[in-house]
Design a protein around this motif. Structure first.
Motif, PDB file in Angstrom:
ATOM      1  N   ALA A  70       2.060  11.395   8.367  1.00 11.00           N
ATOM      2  CA  ALA A  70       3.135  12.093   9.062  1.00 11.00           C
ATOM      3  C   ALA A  70       3.808  11.190  10.097  1.00 11.00           C
ATOM      4  CB  ALA A  70       2.594  13.352   9.733  1.00 11.00           C
ATOM      5  N   ASP A  71       3.085  10.162  10.557  1.00 11.22           N
ATOM      6  CA  ASP A  71       3.655   9.221  11.516  1.00 11.22           C
ATOM      7  C   ASP A  71       4.407   8.083  10.839  1.00 11.22           C
ATOM      8  OD1 ASP A  71       1.515   7.962  10.365  1.00 11.22           O
ATOM      9  OD2 ASP A  71       0.463   7.510  12.240  1.00 11.22           O
ATOM     10  N   GLY A  72       4.503   8.117   9.502  1.00 12.81           N
ATOM     11  CA  GLY A  72       5.249   7.093   8.778  1.00 12.81           C
ATOM     12  C   GLY A  72       4.445   5.853   8.454  1.00 12.81           C
ATOM     13  N   LEU A  73       3.130   5.834   8.763  1.00 12.54           N
ATOM     14  CA  LEU A  73       2.280   4.680   8.500  1.00 12.54           C
ATOM     15  C   LEU A  73       1.375   4.963   7.306  1.00 12.54           C
ATOM     16  CD1 LEU A  73       1.201   3.835  12.167  1.00 12.54           C
ATOM     17  CD2 LEU A  73       3.114   2.869  10.874  1.00 12.54           C
ATOM     18  N   MET A  74       0.940   3.895   6.638  1.00 13.94           N
ATOM     19  CA  MET A  74       0.023   4.020   5.514  1.00 13.94           C
ATOM     20  C   MET A  74      -1.082   2.983   5.652  1.00 13.94           C
ATOM     21  SD  MET A  74       2.309   2.298   2.460  1.00 13.94           S
ATOM     22  CE  MET A  74       0.918   2.136   1.354  1.00 13.94           C
ATOM     23  N   ARG A  75      -2.239   3.312   5.085  1.00 13.30           N
ATOM     24  CA  ARG A  75      -3.384   2.413   5.180  1.00 13.30           C
ATOM     25  C   ARG A  75      -3.847   2.011   3.788  1.00 13.30           C
ATOM     26  NH1 ARG A  75      -6.950   1.121   8.961  1.00 13.30           N
ATOM     27  NH2 ARG A  75      -6.273   2.753  10.399  1.00 13.30           N
ATOM     28  N   LEU A  76      -4.110   0.711   3.625  1.00 11.63           N
ATOM     29  CA  LEU A  76      -4.680   0.183   2.397  1.00 11.63           C
ATOM     30  C   LEU A  76      -6.101  -0.286   2.663  1.00 11.63           C
ATOM     31  CD1 LEU A  76      -1.744  -1.907   0.871  1.00 11.63           C
ATOM     32  CD2 LEU A  76      -2.679   0.240   0.019  1.00 11.63           C
ATOM     33  N   PRO A  77      -6.993  -0.162   1.685  1.00  8.71           N
ATOM     34  CA  PRO A  77      -8.377  -0.612   1.893  1.00  8.71           C
ATOM     35  C   PRO A  77      -8.430  -2.108   2.176  1.00  8.71           C
ATOM     36  CG  PRO A  77      -7.955  -0.142  -0.423  1.00  8.71           C
ATOM     37  CD  PRO A  77      -6.782   0.370   0.334  1.00  8.71           C
ATOM     38  N   MET A  78      -9.372  -2.503   3.028  1.00  8.87           N
ATOM     39  CA  MET A  78      -9.622  -3.894   3.414  1.00  8.87           C
ATOM     40  C   MET A  78      -8.629  -4.414   4.437  1.00  8.87           C
ATOM     41  SD  MET A  78     -10.603  -5.460  -0.332  1.00  8.87           S
ATOM     42  CE  MET A  78     -10.977  -7.081   0.331  1.00  8.87           C
ATOM     43  N   LEU A  79      -7.543  -3.686   4.694  1.00  9.89           N
ATOM     44  CA  LEU A  79      -6.588  -4.121   5.714  1.00  9.89           C
ATOM     45  C   LEU A  79      -6.946  -3.480   7.050  1.00  9.89           C
ATOM     46  CD1 LEU A  79      -3.116  -4.071   3.910  1.00  9.89           C
ATOM     47  CD2 LEU A  79      -4.513  -6.045   4.525  1.00  9.89           C
ATOM     48  N   LYS A  80      -6.987  -4.282   8.103  1.00  5.96           N
ATOM     49  CA  LYS A  80      -7.329  -3.764   9.422  1.00  5.96           C
ATOM     50  C   LYS A  80      -6.189  -2.944  10.022  1.00  5.96           C
ATOM     51  CE  LYS A  80     -10.298  -7.748  10.398  1.00  5.96           C
ATOM     52  NZ  LYS A  80     -10.519  -8.907  11.300  1.00  5.96           N
ATOM     53  N   PRO A  90      11.302   0.372  -1.116  1.00  5.43           N
ATOM     54  CA  PRO A  90      10.088  -0.114  -1.789  1.00  5.43           C
ATOM     55  C   PRO A  90       9.966  -1.630  -1.783  1.00  5.43           C
ATOM     56  CG  PRO A  90      11.040   1.698  -3.034  1.00  5.43           C
ATOM     57  CD  PRO A  90      12.005   1.393  -1.927  1.00  5.43           C
ATOM     58  N   SER A  91      11.072  -2.341  -1.994  1.00  4.40           N
ATOM     59  CA  SER A  91      10.998  -3.813  -1.994  1.00  4.40           C
ATOM     60  C   SER A  91      10.626  -4.352  -0.617  1.00  4.40           C
ATOM     61  CB  SER A  91      12.344  -4.393  -2.441  1.00  4.40           C
ATOM     62  OG  SER A  91      13.379  -3.969  -1.576  1.00  4.40           O
ATOM     63  N   GLU A  92      11.095  -3.674   0.438  1.00  2.24           N
ATOM     64  CA  GLU A  92      10.743  -4.111   1.792  1.00  2.24           C
ATOM     65  C   GLU A  92       9.268  -3.847   2.085  1.00  2.24           C
ATOM     66  OE1 GLU A  92      15.072  -3.315   3.957  1.00  2.24           O
ATOM     67  OE2 GLU A  92      13.556  -1.732   3.927  1.00  2.24           O
ATOM     68  N   LEU A  93       8.749  -2.743   1.572  1.00  2.00           N
ATOM     69  CA  LEU A  93       7.331  -2.464   1.763  1.00  2.00           C
ATOM     70  C   LEU A  93       6.471  -3.452   0.981  1.00  2.00           C
ATOM     71  CD1 LEU A  93       5.187  -0.669   3.012  1.00  2.00           C
ATOM     72  CD2 LEU A  93       5.431   0.900   1.078  1.00  2.00           C
ATOM     73  N   GLU A  94       6.931  -3.891  -0.190  1.00  2.00           N
ATOM     74  CA  GLU A  94       6.214  -4.924  -0.940  1.00  2.00           C
ATOM     75  C   GLU A  94       6.038  -6.181  -0.089  1.00  2.00           C
ATOM     76  OE1 GLU A  94       7.881  -3.707  -5.413  1.00  2.00           O
ATOM     77  OE2 GLU A  94       8.616  -5.494  -4.374  1.00  2.00           O
ATOM     78  N   THR A  95       7.119  -6.592   0.556  1.00  2.00           N
ATOM     79  CA  THR A  95       7.066  -7.802   1.398  1.00  2.00           C
ATOM     80  C   THR A  95       6.124  -7.609   2.573  1.00  2.00           C
ATOM     81  OG1 THR A  95       9.342  -8.333   0.776  1.00  2.00           O
ATOM     82  CG2 THR A  95       8.471  -9.408   2.746  1.00  2.00           C
ATOM     83  N   ALA A  96       6.163  -6.413   3.183  1.00  2.00           N
ATOM     84  CA  ALA A  96       5.310  -6.160   4.342  1.00  2.00           C
ATOM     85  C   ALA A  96       3.836  -6.175   3.960  1.00  2.00           C
ATOM     86  CB  ALA A  96       5.690  -4.816   4.963  1.00  2.00           C
ATOM     87  N   ILE A  97       3.505  -5.572   2.807  1.00  2.00           N
ATOM     88  CA  ILE A  97       2.102  -5.557   2.363  1.00  2.00           C
ATOM     89  C   ILE A  97       1.636  -6.968   2.037  1.00  2.00           C
ATOM     90  CG2 ILE A  97       0.548  -4.765   0.543  1.00  2.00           C
ATOM     91  CD1 ILE A  97       2.213  -2.203   0.382  1.00  2.00           C
ATOM     92  N   ALA A  98       2.466  -7.732   1.343  1.00  2.00           N
ATOM     93  CA  ALA A  98       2.098  -9.111   0.991  1.00  2.00           C
ATOM     94  C   ALA A  98       1.875  -9.951   2.249  1.00  2.00           C
ATOM     95  CB  ALA A  98       3.189  -9.732   0.117  1.00  2.00           C
ATOM     96  N   SER A  99       2.740  -9.790   3.247  1.00  2.00           N
ATOM     97  CA  SER A  99       2.596 -10.552   4.494  1.00  2.00           C
ATOM     98  C   SER A  99       1.297 -10.205   5.201  1.00  2.00           C
ATOM     99  CB  SER A  99       3.788 -10.278   5.414  1.00  2.00           C
ATOM    100  OG  SER A  99       4.996 -10.672   4.806  1.00  2.00           O
ATOM    101  N   GLU A 100       0.921  -8.925   5.187  1.00  2.00           N
ATOM    102  CA  GLU A 100      -0.304  -8.515   5.858  1.00  2.00           C
ATOM    103  C   GLU A 100      -1.530  -9.038   5.117  1.00  2.00           C
ATOM    104  OE1 GLU A 100      -2.041  -6.999   9.126  1.00  2.00           O
ATOM    105  OE2 GLU A 100       0.124  -7.010   8.709  1.00  2.00           O
ATOM    106  N   LEU A 101      -1.481  -9.064   3.782  1.00  2.00           N
ATOM    107  CA  LEU A 101      -2.595  -9.615   3.008  1.00  2.00           C
ATOM    108  C   LEU A 101      -2.799 -11.092   3.307  1.00  2.00           C
ATOM    109  CD1 LEU A 101      -1.943  -7.884  -0.456  1.00  2.00           C
ATOM    110  CD2 LEU A 101      -3.829  -7.408   1.122  1.00  2.00           C
TER     111      LEU A 101
END
Length: 325
Positions: A70-80, A90-101
């Motif tokens: 509800a706060d607009g954030l999402m959590r992936l396993p193994m990511l702090k 969606p393409s911007e979220l792809e870049t953000a996830i890749a950068s965090e990995l």
């Protein structure tokens, strides 16, 4: 079988070609199929509560569907750190996830694909005088006519306007509702494309019912009759819709009207003189009650009429008709 020399080892030529073909296919598949797969739903900015399908090549533990909070954030396993999804394509979220990995040193060169599995942040509600009131998600651009069609179209008692409400942020940060009035005649009758506005989600569409005039007492067909805004309604027109007077009707009738200030008004009209064209026809307004008592002079009060009308238009009128004869 023909053989070719490779160093000090011999290898069948057919096997060499086979290995070459395998290497070429492997090179063509260096990028996962999910990277080029298109999303099932049209790409729009992601919102709170949307369901997002995340695919990370060669990392099945990270490939899954994730509901945005509800706060607009999402959590992936193994990511702090949680990742902001709301407002991103969606393409911007792809870049953000890749950068965090990469930042957390989990994958050196991640290949991330994001698709929208389910929109849940763009509800459009259609209520009021429609055949099938509903709420649906705008998975892509939707027009006003398309939304009305999803609701089964306008009901016979629909009024002359459609109200479209949108919520917009105000200057002080609070939300404010903006209401746009769409005339039904222009949208449907004149097919004005400028009135067929685009909806993106978050809109409330309300179709108010048209006003009604209630005709009760000594008429052949008591009931509630629709009066469209701007259309003139008169005593003679309402008597025509109610199929005329009975033989026991009084020479006078009464219009009961609620004024804007909440007061009640009783207007006596010379019914027989109007019927004989010796007096002008009397205008009626929406929500008026036209009451024709019997010729014995008995008359019900407005309070009694309203109590009976609470049973429903036709039933209430029939009860009054039966009670005054």
């Amino acid at each position: 079988m023909k053989r070719v020399s490779s160093g000090d080892r011999d290898r069948p030529a057919g096997l060499s070609y086979l290995l070459l073909a395998i290497l070429m296919v492997g090179a063509a598949q260096a990028r996962p199929a999910a990277e080029t797969a298109s999303a099932n739903l049209p790409a729009q900015p992601i919102g709170a509560n949307d369901l997002v399908a995340v695919s990370v090549y060669d990392a099945p533990e990270l490939t899954r569907t994730v509901r945005v909070g509800a706060d607009g954030l999402m959590r992936l396993p193994m990511l702090k750190q949680r990742i902001k999804a709301q407002g991103r394509m969606p393409s911007e979220l792809e870049t953000a996830i890749a950068s965090e990995l990469v930042a957390e040193q989990l994958i050196v060169d991640p290949v991330v694909t994001v698709a929208i599995a389910e929109y849940d942040s763009r509800p459009i509600s259609v209520a009021g005088a429609v055949k099938l009131p509903l709420t649906f998600q705008a998975s892509g651009p939707v027009t006003l006519l398309e939304a009305i069609t999803k609701a089964g179209g306008l009901a016979p008692e629909a009024g002359s306007e459609i109200l479209v409400s949108r919520t917009r942020p105000g200057k002080d940060g609070s939300s404010m509702a903006l209401v746009q009035r769409i005339p039904v005649k222009g949208l449907i009758g004149a097919a004005d494309p400028g009135l067929n506005i685009a909806l993106t989600g978050g809109e409330e569409i309300r179709v108010p019912e048209a006003g009604k005039v209630y005709v009760i007492g000594n008429v052949k067909k008591p009931g509630a009759f629709v009066v469209q805004d701007g259309a003139e309604s008169t005593v003679l027109k309402m008597l025509a819709l109610s199929e005329g007077l009975t033989p026991y009707s009084s020479k006078d009738a009464y219009i009961y009207r609620r004024e804007a200030n909440g007061g009640k008004n009783e207007i006596e009209i010379p019914l027989s003189r109007i019927m004989e064209r010796k007096a002008p026809d009397a205008p009626l307004e929406a929500n008026d009650i036209l009451y024709v008592p019997d010729n014995k002079g008995r008359r019900m009060t407005l309070g009694a009429l309203e109590k009976v009308l609470a049973f429903g238009g036709g039933a209430g009128a029939a009860l009054i008709y039966a009670g005054v004869r």
